[in-house]
Design a protein around this motif. Structure first.
Motif, PDB file in Angstrom:
ATOM      1  N   PRO A   7       7.773   5.263  -8.120  1.00  0.00           N
ATOM      2  CA  PRO A   7       7.714   4.852  -6.713  1.00  0.00           C
ATOM      3  C   PRO A   7       9.052   4.885  -6.001  1.00  0.00           C
ATOM      4  O   PRO A   7       9.098   5.065  -4.788  1.00  0.00           O
ATOM      5  N   ARG A   8      10.150   4.733  -6.733  1.00  0.00           N
ATOM      6  CA  ARG A   8      11.467   4.780  -6.088  1.00  0.00           C
ATOM      7  C   ARG A   8      11.728   6.167  -5.505  1.00  0.00           C
ATOM      8  O   ARG A   8      12.165   6.296  -4.354  1.00  0.00           O
ATOM      9  N   ALA A   9      11.445   7.198  -6.297  1.00  0.00           N
ATOM     10  CA  ALA A   9      11.624   8.561  -5.796  1.00  0.00           C
ATOM     11  C   ALA A   9      10.648   8.843  -4.661  1.00  0.00           C
ATOM     12  O   ALA A   9      11.014   9.427  -3.637  1.00  0.00           O
ATOM     13  N   GLY A  10       9.389   8.434  -4.843  1.00  0.00           N
ATOM     14  CA  GLY A  10       8.402   8.652  -3.794  1.00  0.00           C
ATOM     15  C   GLY A  10       8.775   7.959  -2.508  1.00  0.00           C
ATOM     16  O   GLY A  10       8.628   8.520  -1.415  1.00  0.00           O
ATOM     17  N   ALA A  11       9.277   6.733  -2.623  1.00  0.00           N
ATOM     18  CA  ALA A  11       9.701   5.992  -1.440  1.00  0.00           C
ATOM     19  C   ALA A  11      10.849   6.701  -0.742  1.00  0.00           C
ATOM     20  O   ALA A  11      10.914   6.750   0.495  1.00  0.00           O
TER      21      ALA A  11
ATOM     22  N   THR B  58       0.837  -1.202   0.000  1.00  0.00           N
ATOM     23  CA  THR B  58       0.000   0.000   0.000  1.00  0.00           C
ATOM     24  C   THR B  58       0.869   1.249   0.000  1.00  0.00           C
ATOM     25  O   THR B  58       0.593   2.217  -0.723  1.00  0.00           O
ATOM     26  N   ALA B  59       1.921   1.245   0.799  1.00  0.00           N
ATOM     27  CA  ALA B  59       2.836   2.380   0.836  1.00  0.00           C
ATOM     28  C   ALA B  59       3.503   2.584  -0.524  1.00  0.00           C
ATOM     29  O   ALA B  59       3.713   3.722  -0.969  1.00  0.00           O
ATOM     30  N   HIS B  60       3.844   1.493  -1.202  1.00  0.00           N
ATOM     31  CA  HIS B  60       4.429   1.560  -2.536  1.00  0.00           C
ATOM     32  C   HIS B  60       3.483   2.252  -3.519  1.00  0.00           C
ATOM     33  O   HIS B  60       3.893   3.114  -4.316  1.00  0.00           O
ATOM     34  N   GLU B  61       2.217   1.890  -3.457  1.00  0.00           N
ATOM     35  CA  GLU B  61       1.224   2.499  -4.344  1.00  0.00           C
ATOM     36  C   GLU B  61       1.082   3.999  -4.064  1.00  0.00           C
ATOM     37  O   GLU B  61       0.975   4.810  -4.994  1.00  0.00           O
ATOM     38  N   LEU B  62       1.115   4.369  -2.794  1.00  0.00           N
ATOM     39  CA  LEU B  62       1.039   5.787  -2.439  1.00  0.00           C
ATOM     40  C   LEU B  62       2.266   6.541  -2.938  1.00  0.00           C
ATOM     41  O   LEU B  62       2.161   7.675  -3.422  1.00  0.00           O
ATOM     42  N   ALA B  63       3.431   5.918  -2.831  1.00  0.00           N
ATOM     43  CA  ALA B  63       4.663   6.546  -3.313  1.00  0.00           C
ATOM     44  C   ALA B  63       4.611   6.781  -4.814  1.00  0.00           C
ATOM     45  O   ALA B  63       5.061   7.817  -5.313  1.00  0.00           O
TER      46      ALA B  63
ATOM     47  N   GLN C  30      16.306   1.337   5.087  1.00  0.00           N
ATOM     48  CA  GLN C  30      15.546   0.091   4.964  1.00  0.00           C
ATOM     49  C   GLN C  30      14.068   0.374   4.677  1.00  0.00           C
ATOM     50  O   GLN C  30      13.420  -0.352   3.921  1.00  0.00           O
ATOM     51  N   PHE C  31      13.541   1.446   5.264  1.00  0.00           N
ATOM     52  CA  PHE C  31      12.167   1.865   5.012  1.00  0.00           C
ATOM     53  C   PHE C  31      12.001   2.210   3.533  1.00  0.00           C
ATOM     54  O   PHE C  31      11.031   1.808   2.880  1.00  0.00           O
ATOM     55  N   PHE C  32      12.975   2.950   2.992  1.00  0.00           N
ATOM     56  CA  PHE C  32      12.955   3.264   1.562  1.00  0.00           C
ATOM     57  C   PHE C  32      12.964   1.993   0.719  1.00  0.00           C
ATOM     58  O   PHE C  32      12.171   1.846  -0.217  1.00  0.00           O
ATOM     59  N   ARG C  33      13.848   1.067   1.042  1.00  0.00           N
ATOM     60  CA  ARG C  33      13.964  -0.153   0.243  1.00  0.00           C
ATOM     61  C   ARG C  33      12.641  -0.899   0.164  1.00  0.00           C
ATOM     62  O   ARG C  33      12.252  -1.382  -0.905  1.00  0.00           O
ATOM     63  N   LEU C  34      11.943  -0.978   1.277  1.00  0.00           N
ATOM     64  CA  LEU C  34      10.716  -1.774   1.304  1.00  0.00           C
ATOM     65  C   LEU C  34       9.534  -1.063   0.676  1.00  0.00           C
ATOM     66  O   LEU C  34       8.651  -1.713   0.114  1.00  0.00           O
TER      67      LEU C  34
ATOM     68  N   ALA D 161      12.827   9.730   3.772  1.00  0.00           N
ATOM     69  CA  ALA D 161      13.632  10.857   4.245  1.00  0.00           C
ATOM     70  C   ALA D 161      12.885  11.682   5.281  1.00  0.00           C
ATOM     71  O   ALA D 161      13.494  12.253   6.195  1.00  0.00           O
ATOM     72  N   LEU D 162      11.569  11.737   5.140  1.00  0.00           N
ATOM     73  CA  LEU D 162      10.754  12.584   6.020  1.00  0.00           C
ATOM     74  C   LEU D 162      10.025  11.783   7.110  1.00  0.00           C
ATOM     75  O   LEU D 162       9.104  12.292   7.738  1.00  0.00           O
ATOM     76  N   SER D 163      10.438  10.540   7.330  1.00  0.00           N
ATOM     77  CA  SER D 163       9.689   9.657   8.225  1.00  0.00           C
ATOM     78  C   SER D 163      10.073   9.769   9.696  1.00  0.00           C
ATOM     79  O   SER D 163       9.264   9.431  10.561  1.00  0.00           O
ATOM     80  N   ALA D 164      11.276  10.222   9.994  1.00  0.00           N
ATOM     81  CA  ALA D 164      11.744  10.196  11.375  1.00  0.00           C
ATOM     82  C   ALA D 164      10.860  11.026  12.302  1.00  0.00           C
ATOM     83  O   ALA D 164      10.566  12.195  12.029  1.00  0.00           O
ATOM     84  N   ASN D 165      10.412  10.395  13.390  1.00  0.00           N
ATOM     85  CA  ASN D 165       9.634  11.072  14.436  1.00  0.00           C
ATOM     86  C   ASN D 165       8.324  11.662  13.936  1.00  0.00           C
ATOM     87  O   ASN D 165       7.813  12.617  14.533  1.00  0.00           O
ATOM     88  N   LYS D 166       7.778  11.112  12.860  1.00  0.00           N
ATOM     89  CA  LYS D 166       6.510  11.592  12.325  1.00  0.00           C
ATOM     90  C   LYS D 166       5.492  10.454  12.293  1.00  0.00           C
ATOM     91  O   LYS D 166       5.845   9.314  11.996  1.00  0.00           O
ATOM     92  N   SER D 167       4.231  10.775  12.571  1.00  0.00           N
ATOM     93  CA  SER D 167       3.170   9.795  12.387  1.00  0.00           C
ATOM     94  C   SER D 167       3.049   9.498  10.901  1.00  0.00           C
ATOM     95  O   SER D 167       3.497  10.294  10.048  1.00  0.00           O
ATOM     96  N   TRP D 168       2.445   8.369  10.566  1.00  0.00           N
ATOM     97  CA  TRP D 168       2.276   8.025   9.150  1.00  0.00           C
ATOM     98  C   TRP D 168       1.474   9.077   8.387  1.00  0.00           C
ATOM     99  O   TRP D 168       1.888   9.506   7.310  1.00  0.00           O
ATOM    100  N   PRO D 169       0.333   9.560   8.898  1.00  0.00           N
ATOM    101  CA  PRO D 169      -0.389  10.608   8.161  1.00  0.00           C
ATOM    102  C   PRO D 169       0.439  11.873   7.959  1.00  0.00           C
ATOM    103  O   PRO D 169       0.409  12.480   6.882  1.00  0.00           O
TER     104      PRO D 169
END
Length: 203
Positions: free
Chosen positions: A52-56, A39-44, A116-120, A61-69
Motif C-alpha cells: 500500500p505504501r507504493a500504491g499510495a 478505503t483508498a488504502h485498501e485500493l492502493a 500529505q495525500f500519500f501519507r494518509l 503522484a497522479l492525483s493533481a487536477n484529476k477526478s478520483w476515478p
C-alpha cells in the motif's frame, strides 16, 4: 488569496468554519468521510499486490487536477503496464520512480497536498497529516473561490490552513484527516448535489 499572516481573530474564524462544516455533515456523510482514507488504502494495496505504501505514492503522484476515478485509472495502469501519457511529465516521472522502487517520501513534496495525500492513503491513522485542497481551503475560509487562485502552492498558506484543521480536530476529539475528509464529503456534495458513494474524487 488569503494572507499568510492572519490575525488570531481570523484564524479563529477559520477554525469555527471548519467545525460548523463538520456539524453540517449528515450521518451518511460522516460515515463516508470516516472511511475515505481506509478505503483508498485498501485500493492502493490491491493495485500493488500488497504494497500500500507504493500504491499510495503512485495514486498521490497522479492525483493533481484529476477526478478520483481518473486518478485510480491512471494509477492502476501505472502499476500494471507503466504510464507514458495522460498527465504532466513531472507526475509521470514521479510515479515511474516510485514503481521502480523509490520511497514515495523521497519523491513527493511531503509538505504539500500531494505528500500529505500519500501519507494518509499509506497510513489512514496518521495523527498529523492533513490534505489541504481547494475544497478544504474554501471550507476554512468560508467562501467558494471557484476558479480563483487560492495560493496553495505557498508553504506558509498551506501550513496556516493545515493548522486550522488540526485545531478544529483537537476541539472535536478527532484526527485532522477525519475532520478534513468528513467536511470535504459534506461540502462537495452540497455544491455538486451528488450522492454519497465512497471515495470519488482526488482531494
Amino acid at each position: 488569496m488569503i494572507p499568510i499572516n492572519v490575525s488570531p481573530q481570523t484564524r479563529e474564524r477559520f477554525v469555527r468554519n471548519i467545525i460548523a462544516a463538520w456539524h453540517s455533515a449528515t450521518p451518511e456523510q460522516q460515515q463516508c468521510g470516516r472511511t475515505w482514507y481506509r478505503t483508498a488504502h485498501e485500493l492502493a494495496a490491491m493495485m500493488t499486490e500488497g504494497n500500500p505504501r507504493a500504491g499510495a505514492g503512485v495514486i498521490a503522484a497522479l492525483s493533481a487536477n484529476k477526478s478520483w476515478p481518473e486518478n485510480l485509472r491512471l494509477a492502476r495502469q501505472a502499476c500494471e503496464t507503466g504510464l507514458s501519457s495522460g498527465h504532466f511529465t513531472d507526475a509521470l516521472n514521479k510515479a515511474a520512480q516510485i514503481m521502480a522502487g523509490a520511497d514515495p517520501a523521497d519523491v513527493l513534496p511531503m509538505e504539500r497536498k500531494t505528500g500529505q495525500f500519500f501519507r494518509l492513503i499509506a497510513n489512514p491513522d496518521d495523527p498529523d497529516a492533513v490534505v489541504i485542497d481547494r475544497h478544504a481551503h474554501d471550507i476554512a475560509v468560508g467562501e467558494t473561490y471557484g476558479q480563483r487562485d487560492r495560493g496553495l502552492s505557498s508553504a506558509g498558506r498551506y501550513a496556516l490552513l493545515a493548522h486550522c484543521f488540526r485545531e478544529a480536530a483537537l476541539r472535536l476529539g478527532e484526527l485532522p484527516s477525519t475532520v478534513q475528509a468528513v467536511t470535504w464529503v459534506a461540502y462537495t456534495e452540497r455544491i455538486a448535489g451528488t450522492s454519497t458513494r465512497g471515495p470519488r474524487r482526488a482531494m
